[in-house]
Design an enzyme around this catalytic site. Structure first.
Site, short mmCIF file in Angstrom:
data_model
loop_
_atom_site.label_atom_id
_atom_site.label_comp_id
_atom_site.label_asym_id
_atom_site.label_seq_id
_atom_site.Cartn_x
_atom_site.Cartn_y
_atom_site.Cartn_z
N ASP A 36 31.57 -44.32 -59.76
CA ASP A 36 30.37 -43.28 -60.18
C ASP A 36 28.97 -44.04 -59.51
OD1 ASP A 36 29.67 -45.17 -61.98
OD2 ASP A 36 30.06 -44.07 -63.95
N ASP A 110 34.51 -35.42 -53.48
CA ASP A 110 35.88 -36.06 -53.20
C ASP A 110 36.87 -34.98 -52.94
OD1 ASP A 110 36.78 -35.51 -55.76
OD2 ASP A 110 35.79 -37.34 -56.49
N HIS A 125 27.26 -30.42 -54.25
CA HIS A 125 26.71 -31.52 -53.25
C HIS A 125 27.89 -31.56 -52.09
CE1 HIS A 125 24.57 -33.45 -57.03
NE2 HIS A 125 24.15 -32.56 -56.39
#
Length: 252
Positions: A36, A110, A125
């Site tokens: 993270d 991801d 994002h």
């Protein structure tokens, strides 16, 4: 309330709900081997050989001015093509297939929610899996970008610089995507928030639009919105969701 009781309560809430929305961040993918940003083991604390902090390197102006340094960091720290979905992604995929989960709103880039089988994913994002030439707009997959030998990938058609379809610092979020995220959260009967510090705006403010009475926050560290949660679970989200998955009766 003990940890197991909280997990059982989450399973009960899920079974009683018809319009679940999940809002997640980087902590959703840490158990898949993707660091993270803000935790002690996160990207912003990790060692890297650039003199620039990650927040600077991941800005639009830095990308335009020093694409070689950007791509050195991006390729080495931001791309994790071998990562696989964990228990959180898998439970959400099941809930979508059963018609209970209506949307996954994620700050992650991801693509693991889609890999797990989720179709209704709002990527606030962007995604590392989408890349475009800045001059001719030709699309490049993650695999194609990784196969380009040059550090800064350039378009095979026109030689323009290829940019990942990710929202960098200084760039705005997609307004239509935000609008849809607000709509989904506002009509949910259960909001599950997972793996996010709820400190990055405007994304964090989205949960203010929730009008229901059941909010579950699953995060290792406290968030500014903990006081609004009916359930606070601090255990590892993948393990928690895996346990919940085992408790649920099949509705299909």
């Amino acid at each position: 309330m003990e940890s197991n009781e909280k997990i059982e309560m989450l399973a009960t809430w899920i079974e009683a709900s018809d319009y679940i929305v999940f809002f997640g961040g980087a902590g959703t993918s840490t158990e898949s081997g993707i660091p993270d940003f803000r935790s002690a083991a996160g990207l912003y604390q990790s060692e890297h050989h650039s003199p620039y902090p990650p927040e600077i390197m991941l800005s639009h102006s830095f990308f335009m001015e020093k694409p070689d340094i950007f791509y050195d960091f991006y390729r080495s720290k931001m791309l994790h093509p071998a990562a696989r979905p964990n228990g959180c992604h898998q439970l959400l995929s099941r809930l979508e297939q059963e018609g209970k989960l209506k949307a996954v709103i994620t700050q992650n880039i991801d693509g693991l929610h889609q890999t797990a089988g989720c179709g209704e994913v709002l990527e606030l994002h962007g995604s590392v899996h989408r890349n475009y030439c800045m001059d001719c707009n030709r699309f490049y997959s993650l695999q194609q970008v990784m196969e380009i030998q040059e550090l800064v990938p350039r378009c095979a058609d026109c030689g323009g610089m290829i940019k990942p379809d990710v929202v960098l610092y200084e760039e705005e979020l997609d307004h239509q995507l935000l609008k849809r995220a607000i709509h989904e959260i506002s009509i949910a009967d259960l909001l599950i928030v997972g793996g996010t510090s709820l400190t990055v705006h405007p994304a964090a403010g989205l949960i203010n639009y929730y009008q229901g009475s059941r909010t579950a926050i699953l995060n290792g560290d406290p968030t500014p919105y903990d006081h609004r949660a009916g359930l606070l679970i601090t255990e590892r989200i993948g393990e928690v969701m895996d346990k919940v998955n085992g408790m649920l009766r099949s509705s299909v």
